[in-house]
Design an enzyme around this catalytic site. Sequence first.
Site, PDB file in Angstrom:
ATOM      1  N   GLU A 218       1.744  -0.466  -5.004  1.00  0.00           N
ATOM      2  CA  GLU A 218       0.800   0.591  -5.334  1.00  0.00           C
ATOM      3  C   GLU A 218       1.679   1.829  -5.516  1.00  0.00           C
ATOM      4  OE1 GLU A 218      -3.406   2.385  -3.732  1.00  0.00           O
ATOM      5  OE2 GLU A 218      -1.790   2.178  -2.276  1.00  0.00           O
TER       6      GLU A 218
ATOM      7  N   ASP B  43       0.837  -1.193   0.000  1.00  0.00           N
ATOM      8  CA  ASP B  43       0.000   0.000   0.000  1.00  0.00           C
ATOM      9  C   ASP B  43       0.879   1.253   0.000  1.00  0.00           C
ATOM     10  OD1 ASP B  43      -2.677   1.338   0.508  1.00  0.00           O
ATOM     11  OD2 ASP B  43      -1.598   1.969   2.313  1.00  0.00           O
TER      12      ASP B  43
END
Length: 723
Positions: A387, A351
């Site tokens: 990401e 993330d």
Amino acid sequence: MATSNLITAIWPGQAYPRGAHWDGEGVNFALFSQYAEKVELCLFDENGRHERQRIVIRERTDDIWHCYLPEARPGLAYGYRVYGPYRPEDGHRFNPHKLLLDPYAKDMVGQLRWGDALYGYTVGSKRADLSFDRRDSAPLMPKSRVLEPAFTWGDDRRPSVPWQDMVIYELHVRGFTMTHPAVPERLRGTYAGLGCGPVVDYLKRLGVTTIELLPVHSFINDRHLADKGLQNYWGYNTLGFFAPEMRYSASGKVKEFKTMVKTLHSAGIEVILDVVYNHTCEGNQLGPTLSMRGLDNTSYYITNTDNRRYYDDFTGCGNTVNLEHPRALQLVMDSLRYWVEEMHIDGFRFDLASALARESGKVENLGGFFDAIRQDPTLNRVKLIAEPWDLGHGGYQVGNFPLGWAEWNDRYRDGMRGYWKGDGGVIGEFAQRLTGSRDLYSWSGKRPPASINFVTAHDGFTLHDLLSYNEKHNEANEEENRDGSSNNLSWNCGVEGPTEDPEILTLRDRQKRNLLATLLLSQGVPMLLAGDECGHTQLGNNNAYCQDNELGWLDWTSTPEREALTTFVQRVIALRRAHPSFRRRNFFEGKPFDGDTAKDVCWFKPDGTEMTPEEWNDGNARCLAMLISGHGIPDRGARGETLLDDDFLLLFNAHHDTIPFTLPQAKNGAWRLLLDTATEALPPAQHETVAVAVAALTADWTDAIYLLQGRSFVLLSSSEKPA
């Protein structure tokens, strides 16, 4: 040991390994804190409710505080109290009145209960976080727990699916099975539920190779959500990097997670974790003191160089983990290795990965964290997915992550959405994304599998909602519909939300097939959002992070329409798996390969002529064809054999009208229809008629014209082998 007994033997212990380590005879405790002046190990009863004993840790080696308790056993609940300066202006926030979780805790007992005593400062004080709170937070805190790590893995092996063969399926452990009728009720929403027979069978039938789990690291329910009666459903607010979230455990045992992984591996399915190492749940300077803030704030977090009372927040969550500090970096690396070596995880999706690359505030894609992973003999062999952005300046880094990393490709998402919505001037972008995003990845030596292609993900509309809503409808989040993105590139097909209009429903179903088929037959690695294959809706909510209810849970209700869409997805995944043309390891070159006379890829206009460079910029063009040569695959099979395949012709029409498309000549004399998204939903008799008509049309391909219906995708093949 009996929980009522006090520990009497306290040995010096070792500085390594970190955390609480049971060696079969006793437990070694080791905790890092550079600026602490005193550390107490606090022992609790088995439920973590009552503090039984405090032990002053007297040994300190290289800023590691350690001791060994020969009488301690697995199951012991514990925490720490750390003494040191409380000077927020210098970044120090030590407060021994606050019980702290071990950042290396592999198991936890109890849930956090919100109260003002959790904060290191006095909530409501005029001096805000500069004040000092003396209330004991232990009654409100979960406790770390010593883990017995033994587990019988047997002959468990990672499936090790080649990148180009992967089909990723992003799902939520709890939401995926909460309403599943074939999962025993007591197992719904748990690791055991995800690993039970009916669920594994469904994943196998669907054809996915890899599941990507939304965060399963232990996390908290944010206070502002708890006050509203909502939940932190997605889990992007990590409390501990080692312990699996126990609210997903039917048994309350860590080994339940291991059993799930072992079961999925036995079925040939990989397990990837969505991990959040960029920030923790302690938030900004006004957040609670739960673990790293009270252990050593300036070492674990990036504080502002001008005023260390504040944090540099590149994540939008109040703080950023300081991976420039060697002990913070070691914490993350040890966590990753633990999940690979002890939990048998196959890879990670990071993330806000750009935040992990920041050094002195700037993004360095070859910084210390990435160097550490690249040389690590355990981690450089698992799947690594970034990401590739964060919320700070310069944080958007799509295409810039190091070799060995794949990336979520939002350029793919937006290109596909824009094209099938009917936007003009996007066919060049569409073709780039369809063919693996060479413009983003080839410069660094990467190949098509570096692109994780997706149309939808947990963050945003579901596929059904993408085609049913022009605007977000997040009122259920109780933030006055201000949360979530307003830039969705969605199109409701004529009516906002649910409708009974058959024409609109037919169009929405066709658009679903268009997007799903394009995704699954693009070069790169496709990622499906769980539920898209059966039309799951969140009623227009594009930020269901707090909806731990029927809105966020996957609806398993069976209808003919849902079953038809699922069957369609199964069929297209099977096509992808059967043909290496859709799973290339190398980019197209636009020229013949290995003595063949045909280019590996050609692009055609509806009149049957090849596209010219100028025509890629035609703002009115919404229809084109892609011809893939089955002889143009510069890859080798598992045994070194040359890969050969059929030739494939892909016809795309994002215009609303039917377009007569002149088919280019098939090398082997005839095109055979494999897929037409405009006819997939027809009753069997009609479908057969269409197939017969096409067969007659292609019997003699000369000047053959395929009536390519509006907003449709057609796949044709030509083979030297008999059909």
